[in-house]
Every structure is written in C-alpha cells, then in structure tokens.
Design an enzyme around this catalytic site. Structure first.
Site, PDB file in Angstrom:
ATOM      1  N   PRO A  20       0.894  -1.202   0.097  1.00  0.00           N
ATOM      2  CA  PRO A  20       0.268   0.140   0.044  1.00  0.00           C
ATOM      3  C   PRO A  20       0.824   1.095  -0.136  1.00  0.00           C
ATOM      4  O   PRO A  20       1.855   1.283   0.849  1.00  0.00           O
ATOM      5  CB  PRO A  20      -0.623  -0.054   1.203  1.00  0.00           C
ATOM      6  CG  PRO A  20       0.057  -0.998   2.267  1.00  0.00           C
ATOM      7  CD  PRO A  20       1.015  -2.180   1.119  1.00  0.00           C
ATOM      8  N   MET A  21       0.666   2.276  -1.108  1.00  0.00           N
ATOM      9  CA  MET A  21       1.268   3.129  -1.038  1.00  0.00           C
ATOM     10  C   MET A  21       0.712   4.505  -1.305  1.00  0.00           C
ATOM     11  O   MET A  21      -0.187   4.757  -2.336  1.00  0.00           O
ATOM     12  CB  MET A  21       2.401   3.299  -2.231  1.00  0.00           C
ATOM     13  CG  MET A  21       3.574   2.116  -2.008  1.00  0.00           C
ATOM     14  SD  MET A  21       4.733   1.875  -3.190  1.00  0.00           S
ATOM     15  CE  MET A  21       3.893   0.930  -4.415  1.00  0.00           C
ATOM     16  N   CYS A 103       2.665   3.300   9.303  1.00  0.00           N
ATOM     17  CA  CYS A 103       3.109   4.569   8.826  1.00  0.00           C
ATOM     18  C   CYS A 103       3.460   5.824   9.751  1.00  0.00           C
ATOM     19  O   CYS A 103       2.757   5.875  10.594  1.00  0.00           O
ATOM     20  CB  CYS A 103       1.747   5.095   8.124  1.00  0.00           C
ATOM     21  SG  CYS A 103       1.828   6.872   7.280  1.00  0.00           S
ATOM     22  N   ASN A 214       8.887  -6.947   4.264  1.00  0.00           N
ATOM     23  CA  ASN A 214       8.860  -5.690   3.308  1.00  0.00           C
ATOM     24  C   ASN A 214       9.817  -4.800   3.730  1.00  0.00           C
ATOM     25  O   ASN A 214      10.343  -4.719   5.003  1.00  0.00           O
ATOM     26  CB  ASN A 214       7.434  -5.024   3.783  1.00  0.00           C
ATOM     27  CG  ASN A 214       7.296  -3.451   3.225  1.00  0.00           C
ATOM     28  OD1 ASN A 214       7.022  -2.520   3.704  1.00  0.00           O
ATOM     29  ND2 ASN A 214       7.513  -3.510   1.915  1.00  0.00           N
ATOM     30  N   GLY A 236       7.160  -2.315  -2.518  1.00  0.00           N
ATOM     31  CA  GLY A 236       6.832  -0.926  -2.752  1.00  0.00           C
ATOM     32  C   GLY A 236       7.407  -0.181  -3.889  1.00  0.00           C
ATOM     33  O   GLY A 236       7.042  -0.526  -5.219  1.00  0.00           O
TER      34      GLY A 236
END
Length: 338
Positions: A20-21, A103, A214, A236
């Site tokens: 998810p970006m 995040c 990740n 990513g």
C-alpha cells in the site's frame, strides 16, 4: 464472499504483494499492475476509518473486480470504528482487510494511529479482535519492528503476540524502525537500518504463522531469497517505479509455466480500461502516471515517458497518446530520439 479468502495466507504457499502506497496504489495503478501479473496480491492506499464512516465511501472503496485479489488497508485506532470500516470493506467485495501499524507521517501521528500503535500493542490486539468479530475475510496486520528508542525484538514480539491472540490471519513486517520525531516519512523509508534477521527469527519462533517481509527489497532474486525464510514478500517503490518486473512474478515466484506477458502486450490489454475511464470523465494523466516506469532501461523509454507526461495532461487527451508512446519503444526509427 471472496473466492480468495481461504487461499491467501496458507503457510508454505508464497505470497507476493505490492505494498500500500499513499498517492500511488489507487485503482488505476492496481488495474495496470493486474494486467502485468495475475497472481500478485494488490493493496489499496491506506484509508482512514473517519474517511469511510463520515466521507465518500465510494471514492475510497470502489475498485474494478478485475483487480482481485485485492486488499484494503485501514488506518485507525478505535476498535469500534475499525470494526465498522472493516465490515464496509468486506461488503464492498475486498479479499482482505489490513491494519496499518507502520506509517510514521505527521498525519497519522496526530491521529494516534499508524506507527504510533507500536507503543500500544494491547490496543492493536483489541482493534484486530474487533475487526475479526465482524468479517469473514482475512484480517492482517502490517507493522514496523519498533519505533524510536524501543528495543526492536521486544517491540515486535509484543505486538505480534497481541495480534495473534486477537486472531490476525497474517503479519507483514516492514523490517525497519520508524522514528516518529526527527525523520520525515520519506527518510523513514530509507534511513533506519533494515533488520531482516529479526523477521526471520520471528518466523522461526512462529512456524505456523504467516509472516511476510517488506522494506528495501529491489529485485525478484531478493524476493526468492527472502522466501526461503518467510512466507511472503512485499515490494513498494521498486515495483511501482519499474512495473515491468511484475510480468515475471507469476513464473518466478508462483511457478506458473505460462509465458510472461510482454509490457507492450500488457499495455494493449489495459487500453479498454483506459477507454472506459476516459468515457467516465477521468483525465488520462491520472491513469498513465502509473505507467511511466514501464520501460525503465529500455531504448525509447525517455520518449515514452515524455509523451505520457506532456501529452496526457492536455485537454481531451485520449488513447492515441498511449499508442504514440508505445510506438516510441516499438519502432526502431524512433529509438534515435531516446
């Protein structure tokens, strides 16, 4: 009911996912990635519980069914709100709902969620439990290995133990700390040192739990190496900036014997989607911005990017712009311009 719910997180079956970006993995991006790879798990941008409960749900949740398997990542820290949002996600047809515990942006810090939650593992467990109670699709957790001055091993194990007690179906670990003060979100993606061995040890401790890794992974060869230690790999920026690598995922990671699609053929398969979106009033540049890195390192790539960057922004830009850009990398007489 998702047809993927019972197959996404089987230990021993590799999972490759595109991370998810924020501002990148929108529905246009995911639709493009899907023509490049049929097997990869795709993620939405993070969407907050407040945006779903009080905002335009369709704007945040609408997706093309052809994107599946696709997961929605939520940001929030209130168990009741997360349960309500998770139910929306399931009802919208997603294959998975994921909680962001990684995040480090100022926005999420001000909202006391994202990486801040590494400091409150018990609350994260309560959030996961609340989501699990109301949905039947997998509920997963994406976290860091710690924040600020935390001991990495202690912080990661505490978080993982609490979410496992709550029933999480899988854990994705960004193998860096997040520094909540002093580093920007961009710096947090590069400066804190990677600690892959810590994630490997986590998998050794929990052999029956799906653990994905990740952070800093650049190539499919690196992915295959990680998959000898953990169950999943998540890329990513490397996948976004060089999307052609996704054409090899199905064969290299999943062992599919079918021949990898050529980027040019993938773009042609993507044209009906672009045309349909243009008819809805979507600006061409909003779609083609996700294609700019497709021919990275290939003769003609510069012309390809320039045509899409400049011409796709013009009023009334249509499919002819994409075809012109494609022509730049396919016709030898154009290569001298690169």
């Amino acid at each position: 009911m998702s047809e993927h719910k019972d197959t996404l997180y089987k230990v021993g079956s590799p999972v490759f996912s595109v991370a998810p970006m924020l501002d990148w993995t929108d529905r246009h991006c995911r639709s493009y990635h899907r023509v490049l790879t049929s097997r990869s798990l795709l993620y939405t941008e993070m969407v907050t519980t407040g945006a779903l409960i009080h905002g335009d749900r369709a704007r945040h949740l609408d997706f093309n069914k052809g994107e599946q398997p696709v997961a929605c990542q939520l940001g929030g820290s209130n168990p009741k709100d997360l349960a309500e949002a998770a139910k929306m996600v399931e009802d919208w047809g997603y294959d998975e709902v994921n909680l962001n515990v990684g995040c480090p942006s100022d926005r999420v810090q001000n909202g006391s969620f994202g990486a801040c939650l590494m400091l409150e593992p018990q609350l994260v467990g309560e959030c996961i439990a609340a989501m699990k109670e109301v949905v039947s699709i997998p509920v997963t957790t994406k976290c860091r290995i710690g924040v600020d001055e935390q001991n990495e091993e202690e912080a990661l194990n505490a978080l993982v133990d609490d979410v496992l007690k709550a029933g999480t179906d899988g854990i994705w670990v960004h193998a860096r700390k997040a520094w909540l003060k002093g580093l920007s979100p961009k710096e947090n993606r590069d400066i804190p040192p990677l600690n892959y061995d810590l994630v490997y040890r986590l998998k050794q401790r929990l052999p029956e739990v799906f653990i994905g890794i990740n952070g800093g992974i650049q190539t499919l060869e690196e992915c295959k190496d990680h998959l000898t230690h953990v169950d999943g790999v998540m890329l990513g920026r490397a996948a976004y900036q060089n999307p052609a690598m996704l054409t090899l995922v199905d064969s290299e990671i999943y062992g599919d014997e079918s021949e990898a699609i050529l980027p040019a053929d993938a773009i042609r398969q993507y044209l009906p989607y672009i045309e349909a979106e243009l008819e809805k009033g979507t600006r061409l540049s909003h779609i083609t911005r996700h294609m700019l890195g497709t021919y990275q390192g290939v003769p003609g790539a510069r012309v390809f990017r320039r045509i899409l960057t400049v011409n796709a922004n013009k009023p009334g830009a249509g499919l002819d712009v994409v075809l012109e850009a494609l022509d730049a990398v396919e016709r030898p007489e154009r290569l001298a311009l690169a």
